[in-house]
Every structure is written in C-alpha cells, then in structure tokens.
Design a protein around this motif. Sequence first.
Motif, mmCIF file in Angstrom:
data_model
loop_
_atom_site.group_PDB
_atom_site.id
_atom_site.type_symbol
_atom_site.label_atom_id
_atom_site.label_comp_id
_atom_site.label_asym_id
_atom_site.label_seq_id
_atom_site.Cartn_x
_atom_site.Cartn_y
_atom_site.Cartn_z
ATOM 1 N N GLU A 144 54.526 87.160 119.266
ATOM 2 C CA GLU A 144 53.486 87.347 118.251
ATOM 3 C C GLU A 144 52.127 86.968 118.818
ATOM 4 O O GLU A 144 51.982 85.891 119.400
ATOM 5 C CB GLU A 144 53.772 86.455 117.030
ATOM 6 C CG GLU A 144 54.804 87.015 116.078
ATOM 7 C CD GLU A 144 54.311 88.269 115.367
ATOM 8 O OE1 GLU A 144 53.093 88.522 115.326
ATOM 9 O OE2 GLU A 144 55.178 89.020 114.872
ATOM 10 N N ASP A 173 52.793 84.485 111.514
ATOM 11 C CA ASP A 173 53.629 85.656 111.800
ATOM 12 C C ASP A 173 54.914 85.248 112.503
ATOM 13 O O ASP A 173 55.986 85.797 112.220
ATOM 14 C CB ASP A 173 52.847 86.688 112.632
ATOM 15 C CG ASP A 173 51.851 87.472 111.774
ATOM 16 O OD1 ASP A 173 51.753 87.174 110.560
ATOM 17 O OD2 ASP A 173 51.183 88.370 112.308
ATOM 18 N N GLU A 177 53.695 91.923 119.301
ATOM 19 C CA GLU A 177 52.687 92.247 118.283
ATOM 20 C C GLU A 177 51.334 91.750 118.768
ATOM 21 O O GLU A 177 51.098 90.546 118.891
ATOM 22 C CB GLU A 177 53.029 91.614 116.927
ATOM 23 C CG GLU A 177 51.940 91.936 115.900
ATOM 24 C CD GLU A 177 52.168 91.365 114.508
ATOM 25 O OE1 GLU A 177 53.315 91.112 114.118
ATOM 26 O OE2 GLU A 177 51.146 91.169 113.801
ATOM 27 N N THR A 204 53.688 93.088 111.261
ATOM 28 C CA THR A 204 54.728 92.063 111.064
ATOM 29 C C THR A 204 55.740 92.512 110.010
ATOM 30 O O THR A 204 56.949 92.307 110.172
ATOM 31 C CB THR A 204 54.095 90.715 110.659
ATOM 32 O OG1 THR A 204 53.026 90.426 111.568
ATOM 33 C CG2 THR A 204 55.101 89.589 110.723
#
Length: 306
Positions: free
Chosen positions: A151, A159, A204, A131
Amino acid sequence: MCTTCGCSNTRSAAVTDLDEAVEAGTQSQGTTAGAGSAGTAYRRVSSNHLVGVSAHSHSHSHSHHDDHVHDHGDVHHHHEHHHEHEHSTSINLERDILAKNQLLAERNRGWLAGRSILALNLMSSPGAGKTTLLERTIRDLGNAFPLTVIEGDQATLNDAERIRATGARVVQINTGTGCHLDAEMASRALTQLDPPLHSVVMIENVGNLVCPALFDLGEAAKVLILSVTEGEDKPIKYPHMFRACSLLLLNKIDLLPHLRFDVERCIEYAKRVNPQMNILQVSAQSGEGMEAWYGWLRSRAATASP
Ligand SMILES: Nc1nc2c(ncn2[C@@H]2O[C@H](COP(=O)(O)OP(=O)(O)OP(=O)(O)O)[C@@H](O)[C@H]2O)c(=O)[nH]1
Ligand SMILES: [Mg+2]
C-alpha cells in the motif's frame, strides 16, 4: 515532473509491516488514524522496519547562482541566465532520477520474474476505488489465489488496515511529502513483504494521475482505475498516465444513473490516447463487471507463473 513540482524534495519514506505492527504515534507514522480505534495492539517497529530515505535534494540546481556574474552588470540578463542554468540542471537531475529509478525497477522485475510473481501497479486519482477494488478482489478470489499487497500513501496505515482485515498479507509505504512510489521504495517493501513464489503482488500507488506514471516499479503491468465521478475527459487531460497503463478499470458504474457521464466518449478518449488499452467497466461496490477483471488477472498470473 517531480523535481519541478517539488514532491521529491528531501522526502523520506517509511515502510511498515503490519504483521510486525507499530505502536501508535511512532515518529515516522504521524497520523496512524484508525490505529487506536481498530483495537489492535501495537508495539514499536524495530529500526529496520522504519527506514528514512533522503531523496533528491534540490541544492544541485542552485549551485551556479552566486559565483556567476556578468561583466556588463546587466541584472536582468544575469537573472535570466541564472534561470537557464537552473532549468537545464533541473532537467539533468530529472533525467538522472528517472535513469536511476529505471535501473532499480529492472532489478525488481528480475527479482519478481525469478520467483514467478506477477506484480501490478495500481494507479488512480485519490478515492477512485483502488483499495475497495483490492478488498473485493481478495475476498472474491479467496485463498486459492495467493495475493499480497503493498500500500502506498503519503500518510496513515488506513489502507493497509483495510487490506489486513481481508486476511491478506500487506506492507504499507508512507511517502511523507512524496506523491508517488518509486522503485527503491518498492524494493524495500518487497523485501519486507517476502511474497510467496507463484503469487500476485498488488502495489497500490499514491493517489495521483501525474507523477506515478513516470516511475517504473518493476511491475508486469500498470492498471489504471478511473471512477465515473471524475468526468469523461480525464484520458485527454492526463494522457501520460493513460498511455502508460495496459488496463483501465472504469469504476463506480453503479453511480451512472445519478451522473452525467458519457461512457462511450470516455472510452473513445482513452482509445485515442492509447489504442492498445483494455477497458473494463466495473463496480467494486456492487460487484458488477468484476468477473471480467478476475479473468484478466488470472490470465496475466498464468503468464507470469507458467
Ligand atoms: N458507489 C461506489 N463507491 C465506491 C466504489 N468503489 C469505491 N467506492 C467508494 O469510494 C471511496 C474511496 O474508495 P477507496 O477504495 O478508499 O479509494 P482509493 O482509490 O483507494 O483512495 P486513496 O487510496 O485515498 O487514493 C470510498 O467511499 C468507497 O466506498 C464503487 O464501485 N461504487
Ligand atoms: Mg486506497
């Protein structure tokens, strides 16, 4: 993999669009830590933004047990046989899960290619700096570089909140007990995110060096972040992850003076496992080495959007 370690068992995933916002404490979010403290006004997410998915029940792997009895009544034998059944059923189940995931991943890949969007799957162990790297990348590259973020975490919107503070559009997936994102979750998040044509989507993944390597999301490339605090032997301890990734960002190099970490050995291990791997040394905190990462990113984005 996941049917064995149990992480796929009856999990549910929630997709939250931060621009639609949520009321702190809505059922699927559990710990929306930071939600109140950030001073954001939250309202309830409409039902199509919080979708529960049941996945991969284990019931299948137990189905042979009760009605399978041997004539000679050898309890020990019976027991072992039961485990053989369970083991092979479990392998079949794993194969089915991965095959189904692959189909959905290819669908995502087509969807992204049709829009000239570059999607990258960012993976690492928890806390390696995914992040932080994204925050700095978004701030350094600015609006000229259209970038949105998905995320993935088991819980919290932390995040996603950090990414939103940079001004970038972001959608959070909470996997509950799941330790990885899969192609179906990515598909739902992409639909919600609705990234612009000719842009870059950073995904992510959940912090984990094992299961995420197995699940294609439809990305153009997998990027691995390894921080120097984790030890230089990680490439040979987690070879599947290192083999799956095209780029390794060796992060937190600002800490090297304080650690016993042999950079050359780490690179040698990574090359041993994956000779094609590109390796860049960066500090997402100090900014050192980040230009090389931006260069890699720009050239990949240019390929996706000619
Ligand atoms: N010294 C130093 N610290 C860093 C660097 N990058 C990240 N950190 C710190 O490492 C910690 C974890 O960073 P995150 O960016 O949250 O890591 P992450 O990989 O996103 O973590 P998860 O999403 O929880 O898996 C934070 O305290 C960061 O400030 C770096 O380059 N140098
Ligand atoms: Mg993170």
